[in-house]
Design a protein around this motif. Structure first.
Motif, PDB file in Angstrom:
ATOM      1  N   PRO A  33       0.757  -1.155   0.011  1.00 60.96           N
ATOM      2  CA  PRO A  33       0.069   0.025   0.075  1.00 60.96           C
ATOM      3  C   PRO A  33       0.741   1.267   0.025  1.00 60.96           C
ATOM      4  O   PRO A  33       0.329   2.196  -0.689  1.00 60.96           O
ATOM      5  N   ILE A  34       1.915   1.319   0.750  1.00 60.46           N
ATOM      6  CA  ILE A  34       3.052   2.593   0.618  1.00 60.46           C
ATOM      7  C   ILE A  34       3.376   2.722  -0.713  1.00 60.46           C
ATOM      8  O   ILE A  34       3.346   3.892  -1.034  1.00 60.46           O
ATOM      9  N   ARG A  35       3.905   1.653  -1.300  1.00 61.40           N
ATOM     10  CA  ARG A  35       4.299   1.814  -2.636  1.00 61.40           C
ATOM     11  C   ARG A  35       3.080   2.455  -3.738  1.00 61.40           C
ATOM     12  O   ARG A  35       3.469   3.136  -4.601  1.00 61.40           O
ATOM     13  N   LYS A  36       2.222   1.918  -3.541  1.00 65.37           N
ATOM     14  CA  LYS A  36       0.857   2.244  -4.150  1.00 65.37           C
ATOM     15  C   LYS A  36       0.523   3.727  -4.188  1.00 65.37           C
ATOM     16  O   LYS A  36       0.381   4.400  -4.987  1.00 65.37           O
ATOM     17  N   VAL A  37       0.635   4.254  -2.923  1.00 64.27           N
ATOM     18  CA  VAL A  37       0.391   5.568  -2.770  1.00 64.27           C
ATOM     19  C   VAL A  37       1.305   6.464  -3.359  1.00 64.27           C
ATOM     20  O   VAL A  37       1.122   7.405  -3.836  1.00 64.27           O
ATOM     21  N   LEU A  38       2.504   6.055  -3.146  1.00 61.62           N
ATOM     22  CA  LEU A  38       3.687   6.880  -3.750  1.00 61.62           C
ATOM     23  C   LEU A  38       3.608   6.959  -5.210  1.00 61.62           C
ATOM     24  O   LEU A  38       3.870   7.988  -5.770  1.00 61.62           O
ATOM     25  N   LEU A  39       3.420   5.932  -5.864  1.00 58.98           N
ATOM     26  CA  LEU A  39       3.329   5.718  -7.423  1.00 58.98           C
ATOM     27  C   LEU A  39       2.132   6.801  -7.680  1.00 58.98           C
ATOM     28  O   LEU A  39       2.017   7.313  -8.838  1.00 58.98           O
ATOM     29  N   GLU A  40       1.056   6.730  -7.110  1.00 61.34           N
ATOM     30  CA  GLU A  40      -0.144   7.309  -7.433  1.00 61.34           C
ATOM     31  C   GLU A  40       0.200   8.969  -7.377  1.00 61.34           C
ATOM     32  O   GLU A  40      -0.258   9.702  -7.930  1.00 61.34           O
ATOM     33  N   GLN A  41       1.093   9.312  -6.135  1.00 59.52           N
ATOM     34  CA  GLN A  41       1.393  10.599  -6.036  1.00 59.52           C
ATOM     35  C   GLN A  41       2.245  11.156  -6.948  1.00 59.52           C
ATOM     36  O   GLN A  41       2.033  12.309  -7.614  1.00 59.52           O
ATOM     37  N   VAL A  42       3.230  10.362  -7.411  1.00 64.13           N
ATOM     38  CA  VAL A  42       4.134  10.638  -8.633  1.00 64.13           C
ATOM     39  C   VAL A  42       3.260  10.805  -9.941  1.00 64.13           C
ATOM     40  O   VAL A  42       3.566  11.754 -10.643  1.00 64.13           O
ATOM     41  N   GLU A  43       2.258  10.140 -10.276  1.00 68.91           N
ATOM     42  CA  GLU A  43       1.671  10.121 -11.416  1.00 68.91           C
ATOM     43  C   GLU A  43       0.619  11.350 -11.376  1.00 68.91           C
ATOM     44  O   GLU A  43       0.570  12.192 -12.445  1.00 68.91           O
ATOM     45  N   LYS A  44       0.077  11.718 -10.222  1.00 70.14           N
ATOM     46  CA  LYS A  44      -0.371  13.050 -10.182  1.00 70.14           C
ATOM     47  C   LYS A  44       0.175  14.267 -10.515  1.00 70.14           C
ATOM     48  O   LYS A  44      -0.182  15.203 -10.972  1.00 70.14           O
ATOM     49  N   LYS A  45       1.424  14.208  -9.844  1.00 70.87           N
ATOM     50  CA  LYS A  45       2.347  15.341 -10.042  1.00 70.87           C
ATOM     51  C   LYS A  45       2.781  15.455 -11.320  1.00 70.87           C
ATOM     52  O   LYS A  45       3.101  16.678 -11.954  1.00 70.87           O
ATOM     53  N   LYS A  46       3.137  14.423 -12.139  1.00 71.69           N
ATOM     54  CA  LYS A  46       3.561  14.273 -13.551  1.00 71.69           C
ATOM     55  C   LYS A  46       2.722  15.163 -14.460  1.00 71.69           C
ATOM     56  O   LYS A  46       2.640  15.789 -15.248  1.00 71.69           O
ATOM     57  N   LYS A  47       1.423  14.638 -14.045  1.00 71.28           N
ATOM     58  CA  LYS A  47       0.161  15.024 -14.826  1.00 71.28           C
ATOM     59  C   LYS A  47      -0.132  16.604 -14.554  1.00 71.28           C
ATOM     60  O   LYS A  47      -0.244  17.437 -15.462  1.00 71.28           O
ATOM     61  N   ALA A  48       0.012  17.010 -13.325  1.00 70.71           N
ATOM     62  CA  ALA A  48       0.013  18.513 -12.935  1.00 70.71           C
ATOM     63  C   ALA A  48       0.793  19.282 -13.709  1.00 70.71           C
ATOM     64  O   ALA A  48       0.650  20.322 -14.231  1.00 70.71           O
ATOM     65  N   ILE A  49       2.252  18.775 -13.979  1.00 76.20           N
ATOM     66  CA  ILE A  49       3.090  19.288 -14.796  1.00 76.20           C
ATOM     67  C   ILE A  49       2.701  19.287 -16.236  1.00 76.20           C
ATOM     68  O   ILE A  49       3.060  20.607 -16.889  1.00 76.20           O
ATOM     69  N   ALA A  50       2.315  18.198 -16.772  1.00 79.31           N
ATOM     70  CA  ALA A  50       1.953  18.262 -18.086  1.00 79.31           C
ATOM     71  C   ALA A  50       0.853  19.090 -18.375  1.00 79.31           C
ATOM     72  O   ALA A  50       0.658  19.730 -19.528  1.00 79.31           O
ATOM     73  N   LEU A  51      -0.004  19.261 -17.427  1.00 77.92           N
ATOM     74  CA  LEU A  51      -1.208  20.086 -17.646  1.00 77.92           C
ATOM     75  C   LEU A  51      -1.095  21.648 -17.332  1.00 77.92           C
ATOM     76  O   LEU A  51      -2.098  22.376 -17.453  1.00 77.92           O
ATOM     77  N   SER A  52       0.067  22.134 -16.853  1.00 83.72           N
ATOM     78  CA  SER A  52       0.479  23.445 -16.261  1.00 83.72           C
ATOM     79  C   SER A  52       0.284  24.506 -17.536  1.00 83.72           C
ATOM     80  O   SER A  52       0.426  24.006 -18.513  1.00 83.72           O
ATOM     81  N   PRO A  53      -0.461  25.599 -17.333  1.00 83.29           N
ATOM     82  CA  PRO A  53      -0.518  26.740 -18.371  1.00 83.29           C
ATOM     83  C   PRO A  53       0.964  26.818 -19.274  1.00 83.29           C
ATOM     84  O   PRO A  53       0.875  26.901 -20.519  1.00 83.29           O
ATOM     85  N   GLU A  54       2.214  26.627 -18.586  1.00 81.92           N
ATOM     86  CA  GLU A  54       3.351  27.080 -19.070  1.00 81.92           C
ATOM     87  C   GLU A  54       3.612  25.873 -20.137  1.00 81.92           C
ATOM     88  O   GLU A  54       4.124  26.156 -21.287  1.00 81.92           O
ATOM     89  N   LYS A  55       3.424  24.555 -19.734  1.00 79.83           N
ATOM     90  CA  LYS A  55       3.742  23.449 -20.407  1.00 79.83           C
ATOM     91  C   LYS A  55       2.681  23.469 -21.829  1.00 79.83           C
ATOM     92  O   LYS A  55       3.123  22.989 -22.847  1.00 79.83           O
TER      93      LYS A  55
END
Length: 268
Positions: A33-55
């Motif tokens: 479960p710890i690994r799963k949570v960390l992976l989900e956080q990483v994916e969310k942050k990657k997506k946030a960067i990809a969707l940023s207005p600057e990008k």
């Protein structure tokens, strides 16, 4: 800028933690479960960067081309000028769908004629910029019709212009004449961006500027205001017609815009 750096650092840190935790053969199963949570956080942050207005803006600007040649929007001066005209053609400024109605009605036929002469499709936007698709418009210098030909140039490329007939006002005939003229300009300049500039200012005048300034890069040339903004107007017109939703034309943006990055939201 600070927030973006913090976000990027956070992603990198998360990836490093995961790497440390699960790089050994004795690491726990994928159901941890710890690994799963960390992976989900990483994916969310990657997506946030990809969707940023600057990008989103960066990806979109890399796609902007005129006559199959990338517009150098990485240059600050070019970017500023492009954005000025892009704003002028946006729905927020125009508050009308007339540009898209005219484009829908006339551009397919214009593009077909231009293609038959080997002219890049982007030149179909010239009549929208030159005359707003109104054949009755005449400039103070005497240029008239859809493509705003001067009488002498119109006659040179096969149009009748006299007291009783003015074929500059005939969309089909004037587009054939414009295609012949554009083709002759390409033989002179061997560069479609310069062809667009020469269409506006004249081949002789543009050649003088190139010779005097020692550069054939349109975006570096110092030209009169009208010619110096001409390609920017054409490129901006292309963007609002091909990407209506992105620039506020919601009625014409029911389907995906021509440019639509997989992770992108529309800009307006």
């Amino acid at each position: 800028m600070i927030k973006k750096r913090v976000l990027c650092c956070s992603v990198v840190l998360s990836v490093m933690i995961l790497s440390k935790l699960y790089s050994t053969p004795n690491s726990t199963s994928k159901k941890d479960p710890i690994r799963k949570v960390l992976l989900e956080q990483v994916e969310k942050k990657k997506k946030a960067i990809a969707l940023s207005p600057e990008k989103q803006k960066e990806a979109y600007y890399r796609s902007v081309r005129f006559a199959n040649k990338r517009v150098p929007l990485h240059r600050p001066a070019v970017e500023r000028k492009f954005e000025r005209y892009l704003t002028n053609f946006s729905f927020r400024k125009q508050q009308t769908y007339s540009l898209h109605k005219k484009a829908e009605r006339h551009l397919p036929e214009i593009a077909k004629i231009l293609a038959s002469y080997g002219i890049p499709e982007d030149f179909k936007y010239v009549p929208l910029v030159e005359s707003d698709m109104n054949p009755q418009i005449t400039s103070h210098k005497g240029a008239g019709g859809y493509w705003q030909f001067m009488p002498a140039t119109a006659r040179l490329y096969g149009l009748k212009v006299n007291g009783s007939v003015d074929e500059r006002k005939d969309l089909i005939k004037s587009t054939h004449a414009a295609a012949r003229y554009l083709k002759s300009l390409y033989k002179e300049f061997n560069d479609w961006t310069l062809v667009a500039a020469a269409y506006n200012v004249g081949g002789g005048s543009l050649k003088s500027s190139i010779r005097r300034q020692g550069t054939s890069d349109y975006y570096n040339l110092r030209l009169n205001n009208e010619t110096g903004s001409y390609v920017y107007k054409l490129v901006s017109m292309k963007q609002v017609i091909e990407n209506p939703h992105k620039h506020g034309y919601k009625r014409y943006g029911e389907t995906a815009d021509k440019y639509q990055h997989i992770n992108e939201q529309n800009l307006l």
